[in-house]
Design a protein around this motif. Sequence first.
Motif, PDB file in Angstrom:
ATOM      1  N   GLN A 247      32.475  34.477  77.410  1.00 60.22           N
ATOM      2  CA  GLN A 247      32.687  34.125  76.527  1.00 60.22           C
ATOM      3  C   GLN A 247      33.590  35.216  75.727  1.00 60.22           C
ATOM      4  N   SER A 264      40.265  31.065  80.172  1.00 64.34           N
ATOM      5  CA  SER A 264      39.799  31.947  80.978  1.00 64.34           C
ATOM      6  C   SER A 264      40.488  33.132  81.920  1.00 64.34           C
ATOM      7  N   GLU A 319      24.365  39.991  72.596  1.00 65.74           N
ATOM      8  CA  GLU A 319      25.363  38.927  72.626  1.00 65.74           C
ATOM      9  C   GLU A 319      26.579  40.042  72.303  1.00 65.74           C
ATOM     10  N   TRP A 321      29.458  41.357  73.491  1.00 64.27           N
ATOM     11  CA  TRP A 321      29.804  41.282  74.649  1.00 64.27           C
ATOM     12  C   TRP A 321      30.881  42.351  74.929  1.00 64.27           C
TER      13      TRP A 321
END
Length: 412
Positions: A247, A264, A319, A321
């Motif tokens: 994320q 990523s 959320e 993160w």
Amino acid sequence: MNELEKNGQYVKFCAYGFLKSLRFYDAFLLLFFLDQGISFSQMGVLYATREIAVNLCEVPSGIVADTYGRKHALLASFFFYILSFVIFYLSNDFKILFLAMAVYGLADAFRSGTHKGMIMDYLKLNDWEDQKVMYYGHTRSWSQKGAAISALFAGGLVMYAGSYRSVYLFSIVPYLLNFINIMTYPEVLNHSLSKKDRNATKNLFTYAINLFRAVKNRKVFQVINSSAIHTAYLKVIKDYIQPVMLQLAILLPILETMELKKKSGLLIGILYFFIFLMTSYASKMSFKLKRLGTERIPWVTLQVGLVCGALSGVFIYNEWWMLSLLSFILVFVVENLRKPNMTAILSDNVPNKILTSVLSAQSFYRTIVTSFLAILFGFLADLFSIGASLLIISTSIFLFYHLIGGMKLKKL
């Protein structure tokens, strides 16, 4: 001794931990499963499969290591690890992944507790037992350094190849090197029984009785319980940090033109690199935790780890993160602060000749907890979300530990 004797065997112990931790797949295991269309519930079954395989072989493997030779047990372990890497690389469905995890669990069973027993024996042979926490902390810190290098290298591989699968082939090389490293260990650490012993069955029975007597000691079981619960907890949740990192990779306004999997790979590799540098330092400094006192270390560190995990669940659910990542990292740090201390506390309360078997019994108990938590976590993650599952699991363990009498140790 005031300073650690960094001789040839010390280097071999450190090399063992460093090479063992060059598991290039580890930083991307959960993402590898997701890439193959595996659900969280199926992941829970796969993790439980690994732990059940360990369960089936754990205590017998520890007894075999004590009876027939620890070097032989470790060599068998690395053979099974390499075999599992090959199966992972060739996997294309859930059934093959199931087999790969079972073989990996078999490898874990032959390794678990064995090397720690060799280190403790080596310290006893040299009359360095007062340095248990510092010595084991130093060697374990090299394990964390290996994990840091592993993550960075794996991130580069994923960025270059755009695939999570290739990391399994590269993981074979360091495990072959460690196979050779183990072969060079001195025979005195093998702990094979003398050829004069008439039959192995009698000795196996004797070790089993000694093991039962050690574990039924209430104080010893309290240490095993505390150590196993936190290690099992981290083992279940640790890979779920990867979706959090993913994320962050999506949200960060860098390398926007790069394919997400490659981006990523780079970001996750770098993040894991710094995480494991932190855990390496934590392991090295773990001896300073003795200031809390033997009776407080298991209690305090377990509570801190569970609270950090619960907070991470809250942050994932909302959320947030970055806050979730930081809380997750603290769970890793706590485990590496406590593990050398827990190993030393246990070794102080168990006869050295059956230490490997008792460490295996601890792993046996841990894998029971891990198997249950892995399936439950996956089910809850599919039913609700990763954040909700993490919060529920962390809170439940906290309450359960208090309810079953997870009190401070009076005095060991």
